[in-house]
Design a protein around this motif. Structure first.
Motif, PDB file in Angstrom:
ATOM      1  N   UNK A  37       0.882  -1.163   0.000  1.00  0.00           N
ATOM      2  CA  UNK A  37       0.000   0.000   0.000  1.00  0.00           C
ATOM      3  C   UNK A  37       0.918   1.210   0.000  1.00  0.00           C
ATOM      4  N   UNK A  38       0.783   2.070  -0.998  1.00  0.00           N
ATOM      5  CA  UNK A  38       1.593   3.285  -1.065  1.00  0.00           C
ATOM      6  C   UNK A  38       0.952   4.324  -0.151  1.00  0.00           C
ATOM      7  N   UNK A  58       0.155   7.291  -4.000  1.00  0.00           N
ATOM      8  CA  UNK A  58      -0.470   7.300  -2.684  1.00  0.00           C
ATOM      9  C   UNK A  58      -1.906   6.790  -2.732  1.00  0.00           C
ATOM     10  N   UNK A  59      -2.213   5.839  -1.841  1.00  0.00           N
ATOM     11  CA  UNK A  59      -3.553   5.276  -1.746  1.00  0.00           C
ATOM     12  C   UNK A  59      -3.775   4.036  -2.584  1.00  0.00           C
ATOM     13  N   UNK A  60      -2.838   3.689  -3.451  1.00  0.00           N
ATOM     14  CA  UNK A  60      -3.007   2.517  -4.305  1.00  0.00           C
ATOM     15  C   UNK A  60      -2.342   1.290  -3.693  1.00  0.00           C
ATOM     16  N   UNK A  86       3.899  -2.967   3.847  1.00  0.00           N
ATOM     17  CA  UNK A  86       4.002  -4.307   3.290  1.00  0.00           C
ATOM     18  C   UNK A  86       3.205  -5.269   4.157  1.00  0.00           C
ATOM     19  N   UNK A  87       2.340  -6.048   3.518  1.00  0.00           N
ATOM     20  CA  UNK A  87       1.576  -7.086   4.193  1.00  0.00           C
ATOM     21  C   UNK A  87       1.882  -8.414   3.521  1.00  0.00           C
ATOM     22  N   UNK A  88       2.212  -9.411   4.331  1.00  0.00           N
ATOM     23  CA  UNK A  88       2.437 -10.770   3.827  1.00  0.00           C
ATOM     24  C   UNK A  88       1.634 -11.726   4.695  1.00  0.00           C
ATOM     25  N   UNK A 155      -3.511   1.552   5.491  1.00  0.00           N
ATOM     26  CA  UNK A 155      -3.101   0.513   4.554  1.00  0.00           C
ATOM     27  C   UNK A 155      -3.805  -0.810   4.816  1.00  0.00           C
ATOM     28  N   UNK A 156      -3.844  -1.229   6.066  1.00  0.00           N
ATOM     29  CA  UNK A 156      -4.505  -2.493   6.397  1.00  0.00           C
ATOM     30  C   UNK A 156      -5.990  -2.438   6.048  1.00  0.00           C
TER      31      UNK A 156
END
Length: 176
Positions: A37-38, A58-60, A86-88, A155-156
């Motif tokens: 997520x930017x 931003x937001x994408x 970053x989400x993994x 972001x989450x």
């Protein structure tokens, strides 16, 4: 470049990156995909296996499938910083590419693709991701400042909003 890794429980890993103009080395993952997520500025996502560079703002959000070599770079002008979350999901693993300079050269004449936000594949973890966002809203991790916590929570929530409750579909590519 500054990496802040602050959450890894129950197969959910969350990190924040503040980017200057140094890049993470080309790498890939066998068992997880990177969802980003930017949160600030713009991020260039370099995918030499696909001969593409995606430019997100931003937001994408954007997701890279497992086994695809990639790196993230600041997509802003020199002197301007960018940030991404970053989400993994799953068991984390990482392999660094040994031929980074060759991979970088392979993308020299590739034009950036400006892609709108796309769905991210969050498996069946929607409620788990929302619980992590709520946890950060209630008690900020020590390594993050207030603005960074706000970016992580946003972001989450964006991953959940744009998320498809399925595994990332496989790609028929020669990979790593």
């Amino acid at each position: 470049m500054e990496m802040k890794e602050f959450y890894y429980e129950d197969g959910i890993r969350v990190s924040l990156f503040n980017l200057d103009h140094q890049s993470v080395s080309y790498h890939y993952h066998h068992t997880v995909s990177d969802m980003i997520y930017c949160a600030k500025g713009a991020i260039d996502i370099e995918l030499p296996d696909l001969q593409k560079i995606y430019h997100i703002v931003e937001g994408q959000t954007f997701q890279i499938p497992s086994c695809i070599k990639h790196r993230f770079a600041n997509g802003m002008s020199v002197g301007e910083r960018s940030r991404y979350i970053l989400l993994q999901l799953g068991s984390f693993d990482i392999e660094f590419a040994s031929n980074s300079s060759q991979l970088e050269k392979s993308l020299q004449n590739i034009h950036k693709v400006n892609e709108p936000s796309k769905a991210v594949y969050i498996e069946d973890r929607k409620s788990d991701i929302l619980n992590v966002a709520a946890q950060f809203s209630n008690k900020k991790p020590d390594v993050l400042d207030a603005e960074e916590v706000g970016d992580v929570v946003a972001g989450l929530r964006c991953f959940v909003k744009n998320g498809v409750e399925a595994e990332f579909p496989g790609l028929e590519l020669e990979t790593a």
